[in-house]
Write a protein that holds these residues in place. Structure first.
Motif, PDB file in Angstrom:
ATOM      1  N   ALA A 162      40.470  55.072  35.117  1.00  0.00           N
ATOM      2  CA  ALA A 162      40.781  54.453  36.354  1.00  0.00           C
ATOM      3  C   ALA A 162      39.510  54.076  37.177  1.00  0.00           C
ATOM      4  CB  ALA A 162      41.354  55.526  37.159  1.00  0.00           C
ATOM      5  N   LYS A 163      38.379  54.854  36.967  1.00  0.00           N
ATOM      6  CA  LYS A 163      37.167  54.694  37.432  1.00  0.00           C
ATOM      7  C   LYS A 163      36.498  53.266  37.039  1.00  0.00           C
ATOM      8  CE  LYS A 163      36.188  59.472  38.724  1.00  0.00           C
ATOM      9  NZ  LYS A 163      35.178  60.574  38.443  1.00  0.00           N
ATOM     10  N   TYR A 164      36.560  53.240  35.799  1.00  0.00           N
ATOM     11  CA  TYR A 164      36.239  51.822  35.002  1.00  0.00           C
ATOM     12  C   TYR A 164      36.917  50.832  35.834  1.00  0.00           C
ATOM     13  CZ  TYR A 164      35.770  47.786  31.980  1.00  0.00           C
ATOM     14  OH  TYR A 164      35.550  46.583  31.675  1.00  0.00           O
ATOM     15  N   THR A 165      38.188  50.805  35.926  1.00  0.00           N
ATOM     16  CA  THR A 165      39.043  50.059  36.656  1.00  0.00           C
ATOM     17  C   THR A 165      38.777  49.612  38.062  1.00  0.00           C
ATOM     18  OG1 THR A 165      40.773  50.632  34.846  1.00  0.00           O
ATOM     19  CG2 THR A 165      41.596  49.233  36.976  1.00  0.00           C
ATOM     20  N   ILE A 166      38.448  50.632  38.764  1.00  0.00           N
ATOM     21  CA  ILE A 166      37.881  50.417  40.137  1.00  0.00           C
ATOM     22  C   ILE A 166      36.621  49.557  40.115  1.00  0.00           C
ATOM     23  CG2 ILE A 166      37.261  51.784  42.175  1.00  0.00           C
ATOM     24  CD1 ILE A 166      39.077  53.971  41.576  1.00  0.00           C
ATOM     25  N   ALA A 167      35.711  50.057  39.424  1.00  0.00           N
ATOM     26  CA  ALA A 167      34.384  49.232  39.426  1.00  0.00           C
ATOM     27  C   ALA A 167      34.712  47.555  38.730  1.00  0.00           C
ATOM     28  CB  ALA A 167      33.425  49.873  38.349  1.00  0.00           C
ATOM     29  N   TRP A 168      35.716  47.485  37.867  1.00  0.00           N
ATOM     30  CA  TRP A 168      36.010  46.091  37.405  1.00  0.00           C
ATOM     31  C   TRP A 168      36.704  45.350  38.698  1.00  0.00           C
ATOM     32  CZ3 TRP A 168      41.347  45.054  36.910  1.00  0.00           C
ATOM     33  CH2 TRP A 168      41.740  43.769  36.539  1.00  0.00           C
ATOM     34  N   PHE A 169      37.449  46.049  39.451  1.00  0.00           N
ATOM     35  CA  PHE A 169      38.283  45.065  40.521  1.00  0.00           C
ATOM     36  C   PHE A 169      37.451  45.068  41.922  1.00  0.00           C
ATOM     37  CE2 PHE A 169      40.945  49.197  41.358  1.00  0.00           C
ATOM     38  CZ  PHE A 169      40.657  49.426  42.584  1.00  0.00           C
ATOM     39  N   LYS A 170      36.355  45.659  41.799  1.00  0.00           N
ATOM     40  CA  LYS A 170      35.280  45.521  42.863  1.00  0.00           C
ATOM     41  C   LYS A 170      35.083  44.066  43.102  1.00  0.00           C
ATOM     42  CE  LYS A 170      32.188  48.366  44.329  1.00  0.00           C
ATOM     43  NZ  LYS A 170      30.984  49.295  44.180  1.00  0.00           N
ATOM     44  N   ASP A 171      34.972  43.445  42.034  1.00  0.00           N
ATOM     45  CA  ASP A 171      34.363  41.978  42.056  1.00  0.00           C
ATOM     46  C   ASP A 171      35.541  40.966  42.054  1.00  0.00           C
ATOM     47  OD1 ASP A 171      31.744  42.582  42.052  1.00  0.00           O
ATOM     48  OD2 ASP A 171      31.790  42.981  40.113  1.00  0.00           O
ATOM     49  N   ASP A 172      36.814  41.293  42.722  1.00  0.00           N
ATOM     50  CA  ASP A 172      37.992  40.503  42.224  1.00  0.00           C
ATOM     51  C   ASP A 172      38.047  39.547  43.398  1.00  0.00           C
ATOM     52  OD1 ASP A 172      38.785  42.037  44.466  1.00  0.00           O
ATOM     53  OD2 ASP A 172      40.767  42.905  43.473  1.00  0.00           O
ATOM     54  N   GLY A 173      37.213  39.727  44.430  1.00  0.00           N
ATOM     55  CA  GLY A 173      37.236  38.700  45.507  1.00  0.00           C
ATOM     56  C   GLY A 173      37.857  39.354  46.838  1.00  0.00           C
ATOM     57  N   HIS A 174      38.387  40.493  46.726  1.00  0.00           N
ATOM     58  CA  HIS A 174      39.136  40.930  47.900  1.00  0.00           C
ATOM     59  C   HIS A 174      38.123  41.520  48.783  1.00  0.00           C
ATOM     60  CE1 HIS A 174      42.276  42.939  50.214  1.00  0.00           C
ATOM     61  NE2 HIS A 174      41.636  44.293  50.197  1.00  0.00           N
ATOM     62  N   ILE A 175      37.117  42.126  48.744  1.00  0.00           N
ATOM     63  CA  ILE A 175      36.095  42.611  49.639  1.00  0.00           C
ATOM     64  C   ILE A 175      35.519  41.478  50.258  1.00  0.00           C
ATOM     65  CG2 ILE A 175      33.793  43.816  49.742  1.00  0.00           C
ATOM     66  CD1 ILE A 175      34.736  45.891  47.615  1.00  0.00           C
ATOM     67  N   LYS A 176      35.212  40.544  49.589  1.00  0.00           N
ATOM     68  CA  LYS A 176      34.349  39.144  49.903  1.00  0.00           C
ATOM     69  C   LYS A 176      35.431  38.605  51.110  1.00  0.00           C
ATOM     70  CE  LYS A 176      32.298  35.004  48.764  1.00  0.00           C
ATOM     71  NZ  LYS A 176      32.045  34.126  47.751  1.00  0.00           N
ATOM     72  N   ASN A 177      36.903  38.645  50.794  1.00  0.00           N
ATOM     73  CA  ASN A 177      37.745  37.895  51.590  1.00  0.00           C
ATOM     74  C   ASN A 177      37.754  38.716  52.791  1.00  0.00           C
ATOM     75  OD1 ASN A 177      38.032  36.106  49.912  1.00  0.00           O
ATOM     76  ND2 ASN A 177      40.035  36.888  48.944  1.00  0.00           N
ATOM     77  N   GLN A 178      37.770  40.103  53.006  1.00  0.00           N
ATOM     78  CA  GLN A 178      37.970  40.819  53.924  1.00  0.00           C
ATOM     79  C   GLN A 178      36.605  40.555  54.858  1.00  0.00           C
ATOM     80  OE1 GLN A 178      41.062  41.458  52.971  1.00  0.00           O
ATOM     81  NE2 GLN A 178      40.911  43.421  54.393  1.00  0.00           N
ATOM     82  N   GLY A 179      35.494  40.115  54.522  1.00  0.00           N
ATOM     83  CA  GLY A 179      34.500  39.892  55.500  1.00  0.00           C
ATOM     84  C   GLY A 179      34.226  38.331  55.906  1.00  0.00           C
TER      85      GLY A 179
END
Length: 449
Positions: A162-179
């Motif tokens: 799960a932690k690997y999956t979390i690190a992987w989806f950090k770059d999915d674009g969601h965080i960038k879109n929130q900003g």
């Protein structure tokens, strides 16, 4: 008290050693899919409280089940292939120690819990369920040699995946879109504009930039464009508007029930004078995750088969939303209520509340057809009863197959007064194509049945 007696084997495949697995005298421990169903149902409950948007909700379902699948798959490697290399940039998740033994139920449960704790605000609502599940499995190992080690090792493996999956989806674009700054949508004739009663800003305009899971790009599948905007009576555009308007004026009890059943508006606003309050409902994606369980129950699937079903539906929901939102925020098509209020009837209100994003294509039509295609290929055609909306005071509805349900979900948007026919038809068509593509591209079974 249930006791487990264990013998150990190392599986080999054309890829070499897969994983050390256990052959249990009580072989029923993986036959039950209840833990898997419980986690997906709990996510739905928490998501309704948290109030995410429909597209973001699909993302949560996909990521949680991807992690659970990856954590448990090594124990079922004779039947299932890993997602590694099959999902965009999901390349190197942790692999269990092939010299040791695991309980794959705990691996999946720990993966679910870790993802839920990361992506959902009220994740503590799942704490009691998690504790009860772990304690029930721990009890089975009380008289097993090194049972405590098996339990702790299994939980650690699930958490690491799960932690690997979390690190992987950090770059999915969601965080960038929130900003990103406030979305500047185009103005002019034929374009979407904020709709009553909330007149809210457009929702998730940048979701189209999210990294797909299986699709090559957000625009890989393209619908026919919306009917050309025209204010002239008897023009094709005017005719499709009148279809919505006349349908709403003559809507019968059955059509109202269909519209309400598939409303799936996660946050519905109610206005009474100057007072405004919100109620929560299941999302479109949540409804189809519930229908995945219907297929699981029909086929009486085991734990891994259930994870497979939820994973495939979650992935199809996510990629279908990305594809649909790419079109919505490209054509920026006007909603029926905007046109009707201005040119036909200023007092008209749709039966359903218009969601705050452009009309073309219908999101519910797209994701419903995609999910229906996945579930049909996985479980086949069978008649069933859908009780998903009973908790919201709506009756059970019966369907001959999944695609019949998807078609009804699509036409419900016309009955509800929130979509035009082409937006629904094109969403349904593209959704089926997307679901078929994902099914063909993801090669999970060995061999696929």
């Amino acid at each position: 008290m249930k006791h487990i007696f264990i013998c150990i084997a190392v599986l080999l495949s054309s890829d070499g050693i897969i994983a050390k697995v256990t052959s249990l005298s009580d072989s029923n421990i993986y036959r039950s899919a209840q833990f898997v169903h419980d986690w997906n149902a709990k996510m739905t409950d928490i998501i309704m409280e948290d109030g995410f948007s429909p597209a973001v909700i699909a993302k949560h379902y996909a990521y949680a089940n991807i992690a659970a699948y990856t954590a448990a798959q090594p124990g079922f490697a004779q039947m299932y292939r890993p997602l590694t290399g099959q999902i965009n940039l999901y390349t190197n998740p942790p692999f269990p120690d092939t010299s040791l033994m695991y309980d794959w139920r705990l691996c999946a449960i720990a993966a679910y819990r870790t993802i839920v704790n990361k992506v959902l605000y009220r994740s503590q609502y799942s704490d009691s369920m998690y504790k009860a599940q772990v304690e029930a499995i721990e009890e089975e190992y009380e008289e097993v040699k090194n049972g405590d080690d098996i339990v702790s090792r299994s939980i650690k493996h699930g958490e690491s995946v799960a932690k690997y999956t979390i690190a992987w989806f950090k770059d999915d674009g969601h965080i960038k879109n929130q900003g990103r700054p406030r979305y500047n949508f185009p103005r002019g004739k034929g374009y979407w504009m904020p709709t009553p009663p909330e007149f809210a800003d457009p929702l998730d305009p940048w979701f189209k930039t999210m990294r797909p899971l299986v699709l090559d790009s957000a625009r890989q599948f393209k619908p026919l464009p919306p009917v050309t905007y025209d204010e002239t009576p008897n023009s094709p555009f005017y005719d499709q508007v009148m279809q919505v308007y006349i349908t709403s004026k003559n809507i019968d009890a059955e059509q109202k029930e269909i519209a309400a059943f598939w409303d799936c508006n996660p946050i519905k606003a109610w206005h009474q004078g100057h007072f405004v309050f919100n109620t929560r409902q299941i999302s479109p994606g949540g409804h189809w995750m519930s229908l995945a369980k219907v297929g699981c129950d029909y086929k009486q699937v085991n734990m891994m088969e259930a994870i497979e079903a939820y994973t495939l539906v979650g992935i199809s929901l996510f990629d279908a939303f990305i594809s649909c939102w790419a079109e919505k925020y490209s054509s920026h098509s006007i909603r029926p209520v905007t046109y009707i209020n201005k040119f036909i009837d200023s007092t008209w209100e749709p039966y359903l509340q218009t969601p705050p994003f452009p009309e073309h294509t219908s999101g519910h039509s797209t994701i419903s057809a995609a999910s229906a295609e996945i579930l049909t290929r996985l479980f086949g055609e069978f008649s069933y009863q859908d009780s998903t909306e009973v908790r919201f005071g709506l009756p059970v509805r019966s369907f001959t197959n999944y695609h019949a349900a998807a078609w009804e979900a699509s036409v419900s948007r016309i009955y509800g007064g929130i979509h035009f026919r082409r937006g629904c038809d094109e969403g349904n068509r593209l959704g089926k194509e997307i679901g078929g593509y994902i099914w063909d591209k993801l090669n999970l079974r060995k061999p696929r049945e």
